[in-house]
Design a protein around this motif. Structure first.
Motif, PDB file in Angstrom:
ATOM      1  N   ASP A 166     -44.203 -32.124 -70.312  1.00 27.70           N
ATOM      2  CA  ASP A 166     -45.608 -32.128 -70.708  1.00 27.70           C
ATOM      3  C   ASP A 166     -46.491 -31.378 -69.724  1.00 27.70           C
ATOM      4  OD1 ASP A 166     -45.130 -33.611 -73.002  1.00 27.70           O
ATOM      5  OD2 ASP A 166     -45.357 -35.537 -71.966  1.00 27.70           O
ATOM      6  N   THR A 167     -45.858 -30.566 -68.873  1.00 24.15           N
ATOM      7  CA  THR A 167     -46.604 -29.820 -67.863  1.00 24.15           C
ATOM      8  C   THR A 167     -46.226 -28.342 -67.921  1.00 24.15           C
ATOM      9  OG1 THR A 167     -46.688 -31.757 -66.394  1.00 24.15           O
ATOM     10  CG2 THR A 167     -47.076 -29.602 -65.385  1.00 24.15           C
TER      11      THR A 167
ATOM     12  N   GLU B 207     -49.958 -26.416 -61.740  1.00 25.05           N
ATOM     13  CA  GLU B 207     -49.474 -27.308 -62.796  1.00 25.05           C
ATOM     14  C   GLU B 207     -50.639 -27.727 -63.696  1.00 25.05           C
ATOM     15  OE1 GLU B 207     -47.134 -30.567 -61.428  1.00 25.05           O
ATOM     16  OE2 GLU B 207     -45.723 -29.302 -60.311  1.00 25.05           O
TER      17      GLU B 207
ATOM     18  N   PRO C 163     -51.444 -29.944 -67.209  1.00 20.52           N
ATOM     19  CA  PRO C 163     -50.931 -30.830 -68.256  1.00 20.52           C
ATOM     20  C   PRO C 163     -51.117 -30.190 -69.631  1.00 20.52           C
ATOM     21  CG  PRO C 163     -52.389 -32.006 -66.741  1.00 20.52           C
ATOM     22  CD  PRO C 163     -52.537 -30.557 -66.437  1.00 20.52           C
ATOM     23  N   ASP C 164     -50.178 -30.454 -70.520  1.00 19.64           N
ATOM     24  CA  ASP C 164     -50.249 -29.857 -71.857  1.00 19.64           C
ATOM     25  C   ASP C 164     -51.516 -30.276 -72.590  1.00 19.64           C
ATOM     26  OD1 ASP C 164     -48.929 -28.233 -73.945  1.00 19.64           O
ATOM     27  OD2 ASP C 164     -48.918 -30.136 -75.061  1.00 19.64           O
ATOM     28  N   GLU C 165     -52.087 -31.427 -72.240  1.00 14.64           N
ATOM     29  CA  GLU C 165     -53.326 -31.868 -72.902  1.00 14.64           C
ATOM     30  C   GLU C 165     -54.492 -30.941 -72.577  1.00 14.64           C
ATOM     31  OE1 GLU C 165     -55.065 -35.080 -69.631  1.00 14.64           O
ATOM     32  OE2 GLU C 165     -53.754 -35.776 -71.251  1.00 14.64           O
ATOM     33  N   ASN C 166     -54.330 -30.125 -71.525  1.00 16.41           N
ATOM     34  CA  ASN C 166     -55.361 -29.164 -71.161  1.00 16.41           C
ATOM     35  C   ASN C 166     -55.071 -27.760 -71.693  1.00 16.41           C
ATOM     36  OD1 ASN C 166     -56.730 -31.190 -69.836  1.00 16.41           O
ATOM     37  ND2 ASN C 166     -55.941 -30.649 -67.812  1.00 16.41           N
TER      38      ASN C 166
END
Length: 401
Positions: free
Chosen positions: A156-157, A231, A233-236
């Motif tokens: 997820d990163t 790094e 996060p995929d949420e970003n």
């Protein structure tokens, strides 16, 4: 389209004009208001921004739901031109690059939770932002298909490696929008890029240098950046994987046009200074304003500014209709960049040594104007866009509809 402004937009324009005249223009006369990069000091900017909020002109490009004015592009054209009668005008109303384009992009494509975290602080004037795309050779510039900076997925990163340069505002920005290559083997260069959001405090990247240039510099200058395992996060991630090129198109089209809106304001300021000086300066018993050679120069620039305004308003109107207005924006970008440079050059010529000195802002505008033919796509690239459009459309290139 109707080229007259509606009553509400005209009232806003007049209010902004008074604000620029009474509050912002006087700042230019005192060197103490400027930083070492010839822009207004941030402390002065933040103080005057409170006055802009008080008159109700703040962040014109963002929707009202997120703290802006939600104005259409045509109204923005009128206001941005008026704001840039002063060197410092656009930044006072939160309409200066690069924040302007970033605000517009986030308001358009970010998820609600991303807007809360990344957009609202920029709208509030609490942070500055930067758009991280351009790379040194052999990486991507006007051609994003050449981009080399890569983002590798680990669960997820994402980890980012690469180098960027001429990144506007990076030296003071807190919020960054990064474009990186996420599929190095993808042969379809329309789907090999992805956009990400990151904060200045995250490790794994650094500002290598603030690139010295002719100046004057926008706040935060233009910088070279290095990524060594940043790094994210995929949420970003902004939009979907592979939508990076789409993100750049959504951001850069309107941003090119808002540059033109502001440049028209600077071109008109050059004309004001030239006309005023010509009205009282005499040589050999004749006012400069009465000399045909001077009249021809001023008339030509006035003509070019009028053409630029029509091109800008046409493109703005098309954007308001939901059109991408790609060729219209390219036409405006070429014409207005040339006009700004001509306006500054003519005004300096008419003012003579006074124009070449720092007694007026003309030399500031002249140096600033030279980058207009480079930023957001060199003029040659926009001419290529027009040539391709004509090759595809033929006589429909000039269609009325």
């Amino acid at each position: 389209m109707d080229f007259s402004l509606d009553a509400e937009t005209e009232a806003l324009r007049q209010r902004l004009r008074a604000f620029i005249t009474d509050t912002v223009l006087p700042l230019e006369a005192d060197p103490e208001n400027c930083n070492e990069y010839e822009h207004v000091k941030l402390a002065v900017r933040d103080r005057i921004r409170k006055d802009a909020r008080a008159i109700g002109i703040w962040t014109p490009q963002v929707s009202e739901d997120w703290g802006g004015m939600g104005l259409p592009m045509v109204a923005q054209a009128a206001l941005y031109e008026e704001a840039n009668r002063s060197l410092f005008g656009p930044v006072m109303i939160n309409a200066a690059a690069p924040d302007d384009g970033n605000l517009r992009l986030l308001d358009t494509v970010a998820r609600p939770d991303q807007k809360e975290k990344w957009l609202k602080p920029i709208v509030a004037g609490e942070v500055s932002s930067s758009f991280v795309m351009t790379e040194p050779h052999p990486g991507g510039g006007s051609d994003p298909g050449m981009m080399l900076t890569r983002a590798e997925r680990h669960g997820d990163t994402w980890k980012v490696f690469g180098r960027k340069w001429f990144i506007s505002g990076a030296d003071i920005a807190d919020h960054f929008i990064l474009i990186a290559r996420t599929d190095p083997d993808e042969t379809n260069t329309r789907k090999h890029l992805t956009a990400f959001l990151y904060h200045r405090d995250q490790p794994g990247w650094r500002v290598v240098r603030r690139i010295e240039n002719m100046g004057p510099d926008e706040h935060g200058g233009v910088c070279e950046l290095e990524f060594d395992g940043l790094e994210i996060p995929d949420e970003n991630r902004l939009m979907e994987i592979g939508d990076g090129l789409k993100v750049t198109q959504i951001r850069l089209g309107p941003a090119r046009l808002t540059h033109c809106m502001r440049w028209l304001g600077l071109a008109k300021r050059c004309m004001e200074i030239a006309q005023d000086y010509a009205s009282y300066r005499e040589s050999f018993g004749v006012r400069l304003a009465d000399r045909e050679s001077v009249q021809l120069k001023l008339g030509e620039v006035a003509h070019d500014i009028a053409i630029g305004r029509l091109l800008v308003m046409h493109a703005a109107w098309k954007l308001d209709q939901g059109d991408r207005a790609r060729k219209e924006i390219s036409m405006a970008k070429i014409a207005v960049a040339d006009t700004l440079h001509k306006a500054a050059d003519v005004a300096i010529q008419i003012n003579g040594g006074r124009g070449y000195s720092t007694d007026t802002p003309l030399e500031w505008i002249y140096r600033y104007a030279r980058c207009a033919r480079l930023v957001d796509g060199a003029s040659e690239v926009h001419r290529m866009v027009l040539a391709r459009a004509y090759a595809e459309e033929g006589d429909d290139f000039w269609q009325w509809g």
